[in-house]
Design an enzyme around this catalytic site. Sequence first.
Site, PDB file in Angstrom:
ATOM      1  N   CYS A   1      62.696 -46.884 162.240  1.00 32.59           N
ATOM      2  CA  CYS A   1      62.914 -47.759 161.348  1.00 32.59           C
ATOM      3  C   CYS A   1      63.637 -49.152 161.936  1.00 32.59           C
ATOM      4  O   CYS A   1      63.503 -50.187 161.282  1.00 32.59           O
ATOM      5  CB  CYS A   1      63.899 -47.080 160.478  1.00 32.59           C
ATOM      6  SG  CYS A   1      62.720 -45.879 159.385  1.00 32.59           S
TER       7      CYS A   1
ATOM      8  N   LYS B   1      64.097 -46.632 150.777  1.00 33.88           N
ATOM      9  CA  LYS B   1      62.693 -46.607 151.331  1.00 33.88           C
ATOM     10  C   LYS B   1      61.956 -45.715 151.555  1.00 33.88           C
ATOM     11  O   LYS B   1      62.751 -44.420 151.731  1.00 33.88           O
ATOM     12  CB  LYS B   1      62.610 -47.827 152.612  1.00 33.88           C
ATOM     13  CG  LYS B   1      63.664 -46.982 153.753  1.00 33.88           C
ATOM     14  CD  LYS B   1      63.449 -47.849 154.997  1.00 33.88           C
ATOM     15  CE  LYS B   1      64.043 -47.124 156.013  1.00 33.88           C
ATOM     16  NZ  LYS B   1      63.341 -45.899 156.554  1.00 33.88           N
TER      17      LYS B   1
ATOM     18  N   ASP C   1      69.385 -46.322 157.664  1.00 32.85           N
ATOM     19  CA  ASP C   1      69.117 -44.636 157.676  1.00 32.85           C
ATOM     20  C   ASP C   1      70.216 -44.054 158.332  1.00 32.85           C
ATOM     21  O   ASP C   1      69.949 -42.940 159.177  1.00 32.85           O
ATOM     22  CB  ASP C   1      67.847 -44.417 158.243  1.00 32.85           C
ATOM     23  CG  ASP C   1      66.899 -45.225 157.340  1.00 32.85           C
ATOM     24  OD1 ASP C   1      66.819 -45.967 156.527  1.00 32.85           O
ATOM     25  OD2 ASP C   1      65.543 -45.142 157.645  1.00 32.85           O
TER      26      ASP C   1
HETATM   27  C1  VGL Z   1      62.471 -42.805 160.532  1.00 32.55           C
HETATM   28  C2  VGL Z   1      61.073 -41.242 161.224  1.00 32.55           C
HETATM   29  C3  VGL Z   1      60.834 -40.983 160.132  1.00 32.55           C
HETATM   30  C4  VGL Z   1      63.493 -43.741 160.817  1.00 32.55           C
HETATM   31  C5  VGL Z   1      62.074 -42.409 159.203  1.00 32.55           C
HETATM   32  O1  VGL Z   1      64.479 -43.863 159.780  1.00 32.55           O
HETATM   33  O2  VGL Z   1      63.666 -44.176 161.913  1.00 32.55           O
HETATM   34  N1  VGL Z   1      61.940 -41.897 161.670  1.00 32.55           N
HETATM   35  N2  VGL Z   1      61.192 -41.410 159.111  1.00 32.55           N
END
Ligand code: VGL
Length: 195
Positions: free
Chosen positions: A141, A97, A11
């Site tokens: 994540c 995801k 991410d």
């Molecule tokens: C994530 C918060 C909300 C991440 C994703 O990728 O860690 N954190 N959505």
Amino acid sequence: MKIKKALLIVDVQNDFCPGGALGIKDGDEIIPVINKYIKIFAAKKLPVFASRDWHPKKTAHFKKFGGVWPVHCIQDTKGAKFHPKLKLPKEVILLYKGMDPEKDSYSAFQAQDQNGMSLPNFLRILDIKELYIAGLATDYCVKFTTHDAIREGFKVKILLDAIKGVNLKPNDSEIAIREMVKIGVKKITLKDMEA
Ligand code: VGL
Ligand code: ZN
């Protein structure tokens, strides 16, 4: 025989970097380091995976629908794009995801490619036994992905100089790293790779 490794970049998207909808302080500082890890893996012809948080407009993940987060990483928006400084190799395996409107789906083990092939399936088919994990965010994540990887029997290395956390509470990332180590994750930095 050497066990087969892969790099998993979690991410590294505009919305998780400074200026983004869920901007992590200094989140972009890890990108040049991640680019170095990418070069090392690509040079050895080892697989590189990159996941993206990829949410529908309406999901229970967001505050306004009962979750904890501001709206972020909506599918096909600028915020959901990889950060422009991230240099993914052309062989990268892209994963998505967070598409389930009912769930948070933090873990990259719940991610899949555009054809629906899941990360665990890729790992099985490519005979990967060890994962090197980098990216955002340490306390969400990255943490959930790491726990799933250990649970599924993989060896896991967390790249300390290539992760950053949200820190909703100030020590969340530290605690997350301590927990990862407790379940068997090894901490490394670029120096250990080059040695
Ligand atoms: C994530 C918060 C909300 C991440 C994703 O990728 O860690 N954190 N959505
Ligand atoms: Zn999200």
